[in-house]
Motif scaffolding. Structure first.
Motif, PDB file in Angstrom:
ATOM      1  N   ASN A  18       0.852  -1.207   0.148  1.00  0.00           N
ATOM      2  CA  ASN A  18      -0.108  -0.468   0.200  1.00  0.00           C
ATOM      3  C   ASN A  18       0.681   1.314   0.082  1.00  0.00           C
ATOM      4  OD1 ASN A  18       0.685   0.642   2.933  1.00  0.00           O
ATOM      5  ND2 ASN A  18      -0.839  -0.027   3.542  1.00  0.00           N
ATOM      6  N   TRP A  19       2.183   1.420  -0.120  1.00  0.00           N
ATOM      7  CA  TRP A  19       3.292   2.164   0.668  1.00  0.00           C
ATOM      8  C   TRP A  19       3.228   3.639  -1.063  1.00  0.00           C
ATOM      9  CZ3 TRP A  19       7.032   5.102  -2.123  1.00  0.00           C
ATOM     10  CH2 TRP A  19       7.716   5.975  -1.623  1.00  0.00           C
ATOM     11  N   GLY A  20       2.616   3.213  -2.234  1.00  0.00           N
ATOM     12  CA  GLY A  20       2.667   3.683  -3.685  1.00  0.00           C
ATOM     13  C   GLY A  20       1.944   4.469  -3.643  1.00  0.00           C
ATOM     14  N   PRO A  21       0.433   4.175  -3.276  1.00  0.00           N
ATOM     15  CA  PRO A  21      -1.481   4.689  -2.823  1.00  0.00           C
ATOM     16  C   PRO A  21      -0.894   5.523  -2.087  1.00  0.00           C
ATOM     17  CG  PRO A  21      -1.405   2.120  -3.006  1.00  0.00           C
ATOM     18  CD  PRO A  21      -0.009   2.370  -3.178  1.00  0.00           C
ATOM     19  N   SER A  22       0.035   5.105  -0.711  1.00  0.00           N
ATOM     20  CA  SER A  22      -0.410   6.131   0.326  1.00  0.00           C
ATOM     21  C   SER A  22       0.687   7.264  -0.074  1.00  0.00           C
ATOM     22  CB  SER A  22       0.454   5.154   1.098  1.00  0.00           C
ATOM     23  OG  SER A  22      -0.293   4.061   2.011  1.00  0.00           O
ATOM     24  N   GLU A  38      11.885  -4.807  12.166  1.00  0.00           N
ATOM     25  CA  GLU A  38      11.653  -3.608  13.347  1.00  0.00           C
ATOM     26  C   GLU A  38      11.288  -2.438  13.019  1.00  0.00           C
ATOM     27  OE1 GLU A  38      14.664  -6.589  15.685  1.00  0.00           O
ATOM     28  OE2 GLU A  38      15.510  -5.694  14.745  1.00  0.00           O
ATOM     29  N   THR A  39      12.181  -2.241  12.437  1.00  0.00           N
ATOM     30  CA  THR A  39      12.532  -0.693  11.365  1.00  0.00           C
ATOM     31  C   THR A  39      10.215  -0.286  11.097  1.00  0.00           C
ATOM     32  OG1 THR A  39      14.361  -0.785  10.532  1.00  0.00           O
ATOM     33  CG2 THR A  39      12.828   1.213  10.390  1.00  0.00           C
ATOM     34  N   THR A  40       9.873  -1.235  10.306  1.00  0.00           N
ATOM     35  CA  THR A  40       8.490  -0.929   9.473  1.00  0.00           C
ATOM     36  C   THR A  40       8.054  -0.482  11.179  1.00  0.00           C
ATOM     37  OG1 THR A  40       8.855  -2.224   7.807  1.00  0.00           O
ATOM     38  CG2 THR A  40       6.544  -1.557   9.163  1.00  0.00           C
ATOM     39  N   GLU A  41       7.897  -2.171  12.203  1.00  0.00           N
ATOM     40  CA  GLU A  41       6.916  -1.477  13.340  1.00  0.00           C
ATOM     41  C   GLU A  41       7.154  -0.758  14.623  1.00  0.00           C
ATOM     42  OE1 GLU A  41       5.756  -4.652  17.422  1.00  0.00           O
ATOM     43  OE2 GLU A  41       7.529  -4.378  15.818  1.00  0.00           O
ATOM     44  N   LYS A  42       8.077   0.191  14.155  1.00  0.00           N
ATOM     45  CA  LYS A  42       8.967   1.142  15.278  1.00  0.00           C
ATOM     46  C   LYS A  42       8.073   2.096  14.382  1.00  0.00           C
ATOM     47  CE  LYS A  42      12.539   3.063  17.607  1.00  0.00           C
ATOM     48  NZ  LYS A  42      11.149   3.782  19.182  1.00  0.00           N
ATOM     49  N   ILE A  43       7.972   2.208  12.878  1.00  0.00           N
ATOM     50  CA  ILE A  43       7.279   3.610  12.569  1.00  0.00           C
ATOM     51  C   ILE A  43       5.832   3.737  12.571  1.00  0.00           C
ATOM     52  CG2 ILE A  43       7.184   5.030  10.090  1.00  0.00           C
ATOM     53  CD1 ILE A  43      10.739   3.560   9.393  1.00  0.00           C
ATOM     54  N   VAL A  92      12.187  -2.670   1.216  1.00  0.00           N
ATOM     55  CA  VAL A  92      11.029  -3.551   1.816  1.00  0.00           C
ATOM     56  C   VAL A  92       9.603  -2.651   2.446  1.00  0.00           C
ATOM     57  CG1 VAL A  92      10.183  -5.360   3.444  1.00  0.00           C
ATOM     58  CG2 VAL A  92      12.397  -5.350   2.542  1.00  0.00           C
ATOM     59  N   ASN A  93       8.639  -2.742   1.879  1.00  0.00           N
ATOM     60  CA  ASN A  93       7.319  -1.803   2.554  1.00  0.00           C
ATOM     61  C   ASN A  93       6.130  -3.436   2.899  1.00  0.00           C
ATOM     62  OD1 ASN A  93       7.417  -2.066  -0.703  1.00  0.00           O
ATOM     63  ND2 ASN A  93       5.135  -1.808   0.135  1.00  0.00           N
TER      64      ASN A  93
END
Length: 580
Positions: free
Chosen positions: A99-103, A146-151, A176-177
């Motif tokens: 969903n990163w592109g639409p976001s 870990e990075t994704t979860e924290k952000i 990675v998204n």
């Protein structure tokens, strides 16, 4: 500025060295001639990048682009990343769903153009159209999950991130998204790491205005109905359904592409994966197909819960390494997602080193341990070592072409990129597709395996008579990658004919896009990528010499790419493209 429907109308320009952020209008001439995504990206790269720039220097642009179709209709999740590849030295266009592109588009931007290098690790945050650079708090060194979860928890935003492999500039590190959606090939993650950029987090709720919203709703309903009626098997098994299909014709790369048949293919097949390890289906933004599979190894040394593996990953860590332990392949896939590694080049590089070990060109003193075919424990260890550039992993991090420069052997690569899961002696249209792809050996610039092994409308045993078909497919895929429409979803919903793409773009933008115009745009994009590569030193269109020798075993035993036919086909191709 008059904004065209389907577009946000803005490009974010980021200079990390100066910590400067500015917004520029989307260029209407460029959208008219190159649409967005891959097309807009190569136009900017050729304009902005200095000739001969080292891909890991600050001057190399890193360009994130959506297309007019992103975030609108069915199968519209994708975005594109364009840069100069640290693996190949060629132009790189890599794509990802989720969903990163639409976001990003809902945050008010069609794309982001990044140059320079931050003094210290940073992340870019875009919230409702307001961008800022922030020094990261303990994220450098963390894996992608870990990075994704924290952000996500701290910002409520969707991040595209790199892992340790990108930080350590592994030449095939990925971005990675959504934890497991990956812009995988060619090393965009290494470029991001070279800029000290850990993540780009985006959040927005702006509407994406389209030309004919009611017609788009009809398209979604029709696409959902089609895939439910005609693509149930693919929706259930996803890309791993291809394992048995390719093995049956001798097209499944095995033992570093030495052969195309794996006797234990059933043990790593999509059917077996679904029966033993499937948990649930997963779909990207506005995807009615949901071809992603969440899988879980519930106990033992390979215990993990992940998404995938896809067919290419199974091939690379499985048959190509002569490995039939599916749990280890699932684990390798999960590690690559967390560490930020392209599974195809990673698996193929290990397979190449297994062959070097068998031929006594490397030994235990070089690697630190033995490396026999099928040793899945060593595969897992080498994945970790590569991401951290530890020991022999530092050599693996360079890819097969550079390994061969030091250790010898003939690497299986085209344009310094390792091939995906289609053995070109058994599927000979792929020999031409690999040789002519602008980013190196690739299965997504022309899926010649579809007409040769799925629909069987072309003879898979020859390269003759395929020039026009290949060029038309490459030009069409340039449009798909620029508007951006998922190839897998679009193909399974029967919406990738030229007429379909013309209609979708007209529904999206409210502007006329005739088939004739689209074909010209596709041709222009592909030719511009070629011009960029020639500028950067690309000299010929070739394949590894081993493919000119016959397969020695399996259903395609005796088949080879006939060198004289290949050279004639390449000559015809270049003449047809106007490259000679």
């Amino acid at each position: 500025m008059v904004k065209t429907k389907g577009y946000a109308g803005n490009i974010l320009e980021v200079n990390l060295s100066l910590r400067e952020l500015s917004s520029a209008d989307l260029d209407s001439d460029t959208t008219s001639n190159f649409l967005g995504g891959r097309g807009y990206g190569i136009k900017l790269l050729k304009k902005n990048n200095p000739k001969g720039v080292d891909p890991l220097l600050p001057e190399n642009n890193l360009i994130f682009m959506t297309g007019p179709y992103t975030g609108t209709g069915p199968f519209s999740a994708f975005y594109s990343i364009t840069t100069k590849s640290p693996l190949t030295g060629l132009c790189l266009s890599s794509h990802s769903g989720g969903n990163w592109g639409p976001s990003l588009k809902r945050a008010g931007y069609d794309g982001i153009v990044i140059e320079g290098k931050a003094d210290d690790p940073v992340m870019l945050v875009i919230s409702d159209g307001k961008p800022k650079l922030e020094n990261i708090r303990g994220l450098w060194g963390r894996n992608t999950a870990e990075t994704t979860e924290k952000i996500e928890k701290e910002y409520g935003a969707s991040p595209a991130v790199i892992g340790p492999a990108g930080e350590n500039k592994v030449r095939y590190a990925c971005i990675v998204n959504n934890y497991h959606r990956v812009a995988g090939r060619g090393g965009a993650g290494a470029v991001m790491g070279s800029k000290n950029l850990k993540a780009i987090a985006v959040k927005g709720d702006k509407d994406i205005e389209i030309g004919q919203p009611e017609e788009m709703k009809k398209k979604f309903i029709k696409a959902a109905k089609t895939v439910q009626e005609e693509a149930q098997a693919f929706g259930k098994l996803g890309t791993p359904i291809v394992v048995n299909m390719e093995n049956e014709i001798g097209g499944l790369p095995t033992k570093n592409f030495q052969i195309g048949y794996f006797e234990d293919a059933e043990k790593v097949s999509g059917e077996y994966l679904h029966e033993k390890y499937w948990v649930e289906d997963f779909g990207c933004f506005r995807c009615p197909l949901s071809c992603g599979n969440v899988t879980e190894v519930k106990q033992g040394k390979y215990k993990c819960k992940t998404e995938g593996p896809e067919y290419e990953t199974i091939m690379a860590f499985g048959p190509n390494c002569y490995n039939s332990n599916l749990e280890s392949i699932i684990k390798a896939n999960d590690l690559c997602d967390r560490l930020g590694l392209d599974t195809i080049t990673m698996g193929d590089s290990i397979a190449f080193c297994m062959e070097l070990y068998e031929r006594d060109l490397i030994d235990e003193n070089d690697i630190g341990f033995s490396l026999d075919w099928g040793d899945h424990k060593k595969i897992i260890e080498l994945v970790k070592m590569t991401a951290n550039r530890e020991g022999f992993g530092d050599e693996l991090a360079e890819g097969t072409w550079r390994i061969a420069q030091k250790r010898g052997g003939e690497p299986v690569q085209v344009g310094k990129m390792e091939p995906p899961g289609y053995e070109p002696r058994a599927i000979q249209g792929m020999a031409l597709a690999y040789a002519t792809s602008p980013r190196g050996a690739c299965h997504l610039r022309a899926t010649m395996y579809v007409p040769e092994t799925f629909s069987k409308e072309l003879d898979r045993t020859t390269v003759k008579g395929k020039t026009d078909y290949l060029i038309d497919m490459q030009n069409k895929f340039a449009i798909l990658d620029s508007m951006l429409l998922c190839k897998l979803g679009g193909r399974n919903a029967n919406m990738t004919r030229w007429e379909d793409l013309s209609e979708l773009l007209e529904i999206t933008t409210g502007k006329e896009f005739s088939v004739k115009k689209l074909k010209m745009i596709g041709k222009k994009i592909f030719n511009l990528e070629h011009k960029y590569n020639v500028r950067e030193g690309k000299k010929n269109l070739s394949i590894p010499t081993q493919f000119f020798e016959p397969q020695e075993y399996g259903p395609s035993e005796g088949l080879k790419v006939k060198k004289e036919d290949f050279e004639k086909a390449i000559d015809e191709y270049q003449n047809a493209r106007g490259w000679k």
